[in-house]
Enzyme design. Structure first.
Site, PDB file in Angstrom:
ATOM      1  N   GLY A  15      86.765  18.711  89.960  1.00 33.79           N
ATOM      2  CA  GLY A  15      88.289  18.056  89.402  1.00 33.79           C
ATOM      3  C   GLY A  15      89.438  19.653  89.050  1.00 33.79           C
ATOM      4  N   SER A  62      88.197  13.727  88.874  1.00 36.15           N
ATOM      5  CA  SER A  62      86.675  14.381  88.650  1.00 36.15           C
ATOM      6  C   SER A  62      85.103  13.660  88.341  1.00 36.15           C
ATOM      7  CB  SER A  62      87.105  15.513  87.326  1.00 36.15           C
ATOM      8  OG  SER A  62      85.251  15.570  86.881  1.00 36.15           O
ATOM      9  N   HIS A 109      82.863  11.858  83.413  1.00 34.72           N
ATOM     10  CA  HIS A 109      83.097  11.105  84.078  1.00 34.72           C
ATOM     11  C   HIS A 109      83.460   9.580  84.156  1.00 34.72           C
ATOM     12  CE1 HIS A 109      86.347  15.045  83.237  1.00 34.72           C
ATOM     13  NE2 HIS A 109      85.179  15.487  83.523  1.00 34.72           N
TER      14      HIS A 109
HETATM   15  C1  LIG Z   1      91.669  16.687  81.843  1.00 32.77           C
HETATM   16  C2  LIG Z   1      91.005  17.195  82.725  1.00 32.77           C
HETATM   17  N1  LIG Z   1      91.014  17.818  84.198  1.00 32.77           N
HETATM   18  C3  LIG Z   1      90.168  18.139  84.656  1.00 32.77           C
HETATM   19  C4  LIG Z   1      88.594  18.350  84.471  1.00 32.77           C
HETATM   20  C5  LIG Z   1      88.062  19.474  85.253  1.00 32.77           C
HETATM   21  O1  LIG Z   1      87.271  19.017  85.799  1.00 32.77           O
HETATM   22  P1  LIG Z   1      85.852  18.816  86.283  1.00 32.77           P
HETATM   23  O2  LIG Z   1      85.271  19.554  85.134  1.00 32.77           O
HETATM   24  O3  LIG Z   1      85.139  18.112  87.750  1.00 32.77           O
HETATM   25  O4  LIG Z   1      86.456  20.862  87.828  1.00 32.77           O
HETATM   26  C6  LIG Z   1      88.380  18.929  83.521  1.00 32.77           C
HETATM   27  C7  LIG Z   1      87.245  18.576  82.500  1.00 32.77           C
HETATM   28  O5  LIG Z   1      86.533  17.558  82.166  1.00 32.77           O
HETATM   29  C8  LIG Z   1      88.881  16.955  81.941  1.00 32.77           C
HETATM   30  O6  LIG Z   1      89.218  16.906  81.542  1.00 32.77           O
END
Ligand SMILES: Cc1ncc(COP(=O)(O)O)c(C=O)c1O
Length: 496
Positions: A96, A252, A257
């Site tokens: 994400g 993500s 998730h």
């Molecule tokens: C709102 C939000 N954006 C981005 C991310 C980043 O995702 P990732 O952990 O897959 O890098 C998260 C992670 O939980 C998140 O809560």
């Protein structure tokens, strides 16, 4: 005994399913043959992967095919998620955070008209409490995040602060998350974006499966005339998934998730196809070429281009129109994701039900807790909400069940979190709380005070940081687990 590869593969997959049933079933909450839940002994995770033999078979099958890098499974996943959401394109990435980086980078492309291109020094409006990688790409590029406050009741940005954050000629975009599966006030944000010709990047990482509805006339004025696929027309509202209202959005697929492929994420290009080319370029080394992995000459003029100061005919495969990254996941991850996609409606439903169970179970503790409300809701009663006069509605696919410990309560959110931890109940704070109080931002303020700007008092973000805690709502939670969570919190509160 001689077998064909296809026969061998079928046998391996049959055994894989058998293995997975034996190996994973016991740990699958609520499944037949699962280890019984023992309150206080069995950990209640706040989130985790929920899968069956289908995902394990898909991972092994794709690994046997040994394409490895993003390929047929990835392309199929991209098509299937785009179709489910009703967006033009989806691009898979490896997280994400990478999705946020790629989505933001796409809007810095020199191929955009000058007035739309985000340049270093330009401003992007965002919100103070949340996850750091919603904001990091803005700063890493040299653009300036402008922070507004969170409404602690919804966890989302306070709309009344948008106008104060706007700088004529500098503000180019709004980039923020739908907090914990609660869509922000999309009607107001979109109207603000239209008024000032700004991009909207929806960080939908925690909100896959949420919907947002607005009255038809208001939606029409913003250019929306259709519901997301599969959502019936009610004649009065346009209802679409979160992540399909802005220009570009992100997901993500990390295990907590709404669906998982281990690591992974996606960039959804909602309606402007060229953004796909730019996003893809940033994801794939910055290249100008758009051939899929393993393919050559899709453009039919691989040796016919003249770009930059390269000689005419220079191999298009090695022409770079952007300063990019390589943020692709592997094909077996996408194979797992495709199985998860089929389960998404059931996952979303379970998240809603788990939220409702926790809400009902803790309802009479309002003297200790402030409970989160969906954006546009004014109150909760068992099974439903009351709504504000805007006519807009949210339907939350909850990432978590957030409560704030009221000031004056005989305990703090940290004491509650510690107690739950001792009782083996997974709990989290709202990620980084007020991000500006994180060491990285305190250092940034010292190193480069112009790197970000604060447009309003951040009292709501501080409140979230000082009072909020959330429990999981993930589909692996069973009724006994939820009841144990409720009983434990009630006993803790009663003990004070
Ligand atoms: C709102 C939000 N954006 C981005 C991310 C980043 O995702 P990732 O952990 O897959 O890098 C998260 C992670 O939980 C998140 O809560």
């Amino acid at each position: 005994m001689s077998s064909t590869p296809a026969e061998l593969k079928a046998e391996i997959l049959r055994l894989t399913r058998q293995y997975s049933a034996l190996m994973h079933q016991a740990n699958r909450p609520g499944a037949e043959g699962a280890r019984p839940f023992v309150p206080g002994q069995t950990t209640v995770p706040y989130a985790g992967r929920v899968f069956t033999e289908d995902e394990v078979e898909a991972a092994v099958g794709s690994t046997l095919d040994f394409w490895l890098t993003l390929g047929p499974e990835g392309e199929a996943f991209e098509r299937e998620l785009a179709a489910l959401l009703g967006v033009k394109h989806t691009l898979l990435v490896n997280s994400g955070s990478s999705a946020n980086l790629v989505a933001f980078s796409a809007l810095t492309s020199h191929k955009l008209p000058a007035h739309k291109r985000i340049m270093p020094g330009d401003e992007v409006i965002t919100v103070a409490a949340g996850f750091p990688t919603t904001v990091a790409p803005i700063i890493q590029y040299g653009a300036v995040p402008v922070f507004i406050d969170n409404d602690p009741l919804t966890g989302n940005a306070r709309m009344e602060h948008l106008a104060a954050a706007f700088s004529p000629g500098k503000t180019k975009a709004v980039m923020m998350a739908h907090t914990l599966g609660n869509p922000f006030d999309l009607a107001t944000v979109l109207e603000f974006c239209r008024q000032h010709d700004l991009w909207l990047i929806e960080d939908n990482c925690d909100a896959l499966g949420c919907t947002y509805s607005m009255p038809v006339e208001r939606a029409k004025a913003l250019g929306f005339t259709e519901n997301s696929p599969g959502i019936p027309d009610n004649g009065t509202h346009i209802t679409r998934y979160s992540g399909t209202w802005g220009d570009i959005s992100t997901q993500s697929f990390y295990p907590p998730h709404h669906l998982t492929m281990g690591e992974g994420g996606s960039v959804n290009i909602v309606h402007r196809p060229p953004l796909k080319t730019y996003a893809e370029s940033f994801r794939d080394w910055g290249r100008d070429c758009w051939c899929a992995s393993g393919k050559d000459n899709t453009c039919n003029k691989r040796f016919g281009w003249q770009l930059g100061e390269l000689p005419k005919g220079y191999d298009h495969k090695y022409i770079y129109s952007h300063l990019g990254y390589n943020l692709k996941p592997l094909d077996p991850q996408a194979a797992i994701g495709r199985q998860q996609l089929k389960k998404l409606p059931a996952f979303v439903e379970a998240r809603k039900q788990n939220w409702e169970t926790l809400r009902a179970g803790l309802a009479d503790l309002a003297r200790f807790f402030e409970f989160t409300l969906p954006t546009h809701a004014t109150g909760w009663q068992p099974g439903s909400f009351t709504w504000d006069a805007t006519g807009c509605r949210t339907d939350c696919s909850w990432f978590g069940f957030m409560i704030r410990v009221k000031p004056g309560s005989p305990f703090t959110h940290i004491q509650l979190g510690r107690h739950l931890d001792e009782k083996k109940i997974g709990n989290r704070m709202l990620f980084g709380g007020n991000l500006l109080r994180q060491p990285a931002f305190v250092q940034l303020r010292k190193d480069r005070p112009q790197a970000f700007r604060v447009a309003s008092a951040l009292t709501g973000a501080d409140e979230i940081m000082n009072q909020a805690i959330f429990l999981g709502t993930y589909p692996g939670l069973t009724s006994p687990m939820l009841q144990y969570e409720i009983d434990t919190i009630r006993a803790f509160a009663a003990g004070h």
